[in-house]
Scaffold this motif. Structure first.
Motif, PDB file in Angstrom:
ATOM      1  N   UNK A 375       0.212  -5.856  -2.720  1.00  0.00           N
ATOM      2  CA  UNK A 375       0.411  -5.306  -4.066  1.00  0.00           C
ATOM      3  C   UNK A 375       0.193  -6.366  -5.137  1.00  0.00           C
ATOM      4  N   UNK A 376       0.584  -7.593  -4.834  1.00  0.00           N
ATOM      5  CA  UNK A 376       0.486  -8.680  -5.817  1.00  0.00           C
ATOM      6  C   UNK A 376      -0.941  -8.903  -6.289  1.00  0.00           C
ATOM      7  N   UNK A 377      -1.887  -8.804  -5.362  1.00  0.00           N
ATOM      8  CA  UNK A 377      -3.270  -9.144  -5.701  1.00  0.00           C
ATOM      9  C   UNK A 377      -4.147  -7.921  -5.965  1.00  0.00           C
ATOM     10  N   UNK A 378      -3.516  -6.733  -6.034  1.00  0.00           N
ATOM     11  CA  UNK A 378      -4.267  -5.554  -6.440  1.00  0.00           C
ATOM     12  C   UNK A 378      -4.464  -5.568  -7.955  1.00  0.00           C
ATOM     13  N   UNK A 379      -5.626  -5.170  -8.451  1.00  0.00           N
ATOM     14  CA  UNK A 379      -5.825  -5.109  -9.912  1.00  0.00           C
ATOM     15  C   UNK A 379      -4.911  -4.071 -10.545  1.00  0.00           C
ATOM     16  N   UNK A 380      -4.507  -4.295 -11.796  1.00  0.00           N
ATOM     17  CA  UNK A 380      -3.582  -3.400 -12.484  1.00  0.00           C
ATOM     18  C   UNK A 380      -4.163  -2.003 -12.682  1.00  0.00           C
ATOM     19  N   UNK A 381      -5.497  -1.887 -12.653  1.00  0.00           N
ATOM     20  CA  UNK A 381      -6.114  -0.576 -12.819  1.00  0.00           C
ATOM     21  C   UNK A 381      -5.778   0.361 -11.657  1.00  0.00           C
ATOM     22  N   UNK A 382      -5.473  -0.200 -10.493  1.00  0.00           N
ATOM     23  CA  UNK A 382      -5.136   0.605  -9.309  1.00  0.00           C
ATOM     24  C   UNK A 382      -3.636   0.880  -9.293  1.00  0.00           C
ATOM     25  N   UNK A 383      -3.153   1.503 -10.378  1.00  0.00           N
ATOM     26  CA  UNK A 383      -1.716   1.692 -10.557  1.00  0.00           C
ATOM     27  C   UNK A 383      -1.113   2.591  -9.488  1.00  0.00           C
ATOM     28  N   UNK A 384      -1.831   3.654  -9.103  1.00  0.00           N
ATOM     29  CA  UNK A 384      -1.301   4.581  -8.103  1.00  0.00           C
ATOM     30  C   UNK A 384      -1.076   3.884  -6.766  1.00  0.00           C
ATOM     31  N   UNK A 385      -2.071   3.103  -6.332  1.00  0.00           N
ATOM     32  CA  UNK A 385      -1.934   2.381  -5.065  1.00  0.00           C
ATOM     33  C   UNK A 385      -0.826   1.341  -5.151  1.00  0.00           C
ATOM     34  N   UNK A 386      -0.688   0.706  -6.313  1.00  0.00           N
ATOM     35  CA  UNK A 386       0.375  -0.282  -6.495  1.00  0.00           C
ATOM     36  C   UNK A 386       1.751   0.365  -6.352  1.00  0.00           C
ATOM     37  N   UNK A 387       1.913   1.551  -6.942  1.00  0.00           N
ATOM     38  CA  UNK A 387       3.195   2.262  -6.852  1.00  0.00           C
ATOM     39  C   UNK A 387       3.474   2.683  -5.413  1.00  0.00           C
ATOM     40  N   UNK A 388       2.433   3.156  -4.699  1.00  0.00           N
ATOM     41  CA  UNK A 388       2.608   3.584  -3.309  1.00  0.00           C
ATOM     42  C   UNK A 388       3.050   2.403  -2.437  1.00  0.00           C
TER      43      UNK A 388
END
Length: 504
Positions: A375-388
């Protein structure tokens, strides 16, 4: 370990234990929200500096009042790197040249900017009032604290009491049940806490004023305090601490409530002393904190279990105390995280019973670390995946905490379990306290706190390997029971050798 024989006589899971569990679960449900309360009472709403031309009702920006709020904001507050108004800086003087649309990207000198010398203006759309928006704090005691310092002191005392209650709940569950049911008992305490977590999200959504919210979650504690006298002390602990008469009385009470009156009447002081002779002899010596570190095996267990507790609490609280980093709807996230923890607790219960304590902890710790680092290195645009992934991390961290709690209780002797669990709890509290403090490291790198949240669980996987497996093993009652671990394998080896020679 002879106490298990006495518990089997009076009933290891009857009406007595069920009533105890119900009360303790409700207690956990009511107490646990106090750990997470600052998600709402101390939420940091959107804010900006107070500026004269915007927030002084008696002054018009240009004498005619024809400029909009957006235009006045443009000339009063500089933009950050994301082209959003700065939260803690303002222009010293209105920058009229920024009014044209093509003036948005002017490079302003630091000499034209100053900090918020006149205070802040807060967005009250989500939270009309939080402790962040006050300096004079007007909650039961914390709601009416006159100053922020007194509020902090009261919240520290509440935190100490909350962790003590949660720790005692787990110990009472474990000490009143047989080994095969201990994982289930701890799972129930975690599930009760999860329901409390979801309840807090709903209450915070309905009650936006922090004073009222603090009172609503605090007043029920007085009701449970009145009924706490119905709660029975651990008979195991009473006997091991040289109070056999009181322990015998509680055991008879348990036998009576479980419908085993004959067993209770047959349970005499002579039977108790003959069954637990070795433990009662060891109880003649008063133990202190130093005794935890005098013998090698117990000392090693304390060190390793403390690190595992520290490494599981840090990411757990790092996730659940930073809801605002995951999105704007903190109320929904609080409920979702609580809902995720319910199946996570059931999965942890199945893992503890089928895979054992060590393998379960290693599994959940490794998944926790990997999910946070991903999650740390996911781009902020991928908000749904970050929340999951964040939601998965919360569920797995809850399972890891449950496994650590079950394993820790089973590693420690009854005679000094409360003290030892206090040390493990202290290690966990240090991890919980460091979780928000690590956010200071964002001044060096926004990823650094989250890297540490992910790295420590992975390190803990290696430490768990150094602890023994305790699944379906009787609880150690004395320090001698723990130290017999060294002699056990040798004795077994000799017996095996003898059998081989004889058979030959």
């Amino acid at each position: 370990m002879a106490f298990q024989d006495l518990l089997d006589q009076v009933g290891a899971l009857g009406r007595f234990q069920i009533l105890q569990m119900v009360f303790l679960c409700i207690s956990n449900l009511v107490v646990y929200p106090h750990i997470l309360l600052e998600n709402f009472t101390a939420a940091s709403p959107g804010h900006r500096c107070w500026v004269h031309v915007l927030d002084n009702d008696t002054v018009s920006a240009n004498g005619t009042g024809i400029l909009s709020q957006d235009a006045l904001l443009r000339i009063s507050i500089p933009l950050d790197s994301n082209l959003r108004p700065e939260k803690c800086r303002r222009f010293i003087h209105p920058q009229w040249q920024l009014l044209p649309l093509n003036g948005t990207f002017f490079n302003m000198s630091e000499r034209d900017i100053e900090p918020c010398v006149d205070g802040w203006v807060y967005d009250q759309s989500s939270f009309p009032s939080t402790i962040v928006t006050k300096l004079a704090i007007a909650d039961t005691c914390a709601a009416f604290a006159p100053t922020f310092a007194i509020y902090c002191v009261l919240r520290i005392l509440a935190g100490c009491s909350t962790m003590t209650i949660l720790t005692n709940t787990t110990m009472l569950f474990v000490e009143w049940t047989e080994p095969r049911l201990q994982a289930m008992a701890i799972a129930m305490t975690i599930c009760a806490a999860c329901v409390g977590q979801m309840t807090l999200g709903g209450l915070a959504f309905a009650i936006r004023d922090w004073h009222t919210l603090q009172l609503v979650v605090s007043v029920p504690l007085f009701v449970f305090f009145l009924f706490s006298r119905c709660l029975a002390e651990s008979a195991r602990w009473l006997i091991i601490t040289n109070k056999p008469e009181e322990g015998l009385r509680v055991l008879r009470k348990a036998a009576h409530r479980n419908g085993r009156k004959n067993a209770g009447e047959a349970l005499t002081m002579e039977v108790l002393r003959s069954t637990m002779q070795e433990e009662l002899e060891a109880a003649q010596k008063k133990l202190s904190v130093r005794d935890l570190f005098r013998t090698p095996i117990l000392r090693r267990r304390i060190y390793f279990a403390s690190f595992v507790r520290f490494a599981s609490y840090m990411p757990f609280f790092g996730l659940i105390l930073h809801l605002q980093h995951m999105g704007s709807n903190v109320f929904l996230f609080q409920v979702i995280f609580g809902m995720v923890n319910l199946p996570a607790s059931y999965i942890a219960f199945l893992a503890l019973n089928h895979m054992g304590r060590r393998v379960s902890q290693m599994l959940f710790m490794s998944v926790l670390g990997i999910s946070i680092l991903t999650t740390t290195f996911l781009p902020e645009e991928m908000q749904t995946l970050r929340v999951i992934l964040s939601t998965l991390g919360v569920g797995v961290s809850s399972a890891a905490v449950m496994c650590s709690s079950a394993h820790g209780n089973e590693l420690l002797p009854t005679v000094i379990r409360a003290t030892a669990m206090g040390i493990l709890g202290l290690a966990g509290s240090i991890g919980a306290a460091l979780a928000p403090l690590l956010m200071i490291l964002t001044i060096y790198s926004p990823h650094l706190p989250w890297i540490m949240y992910g790295a420590f669980p992975i390190l803990a996987c290696l430490v768990v390997l150094l602890l023994p497996e305790t699944r379906n093993q009787p609880l150690p009652d004395s320090i001698q029971d723990v130290e017999k671990e060294r002699k056990g394998p040798r004795k077994a080896k000799k017996e095996d050798t003898f059998m081989k020679v004889t058979q030959f």
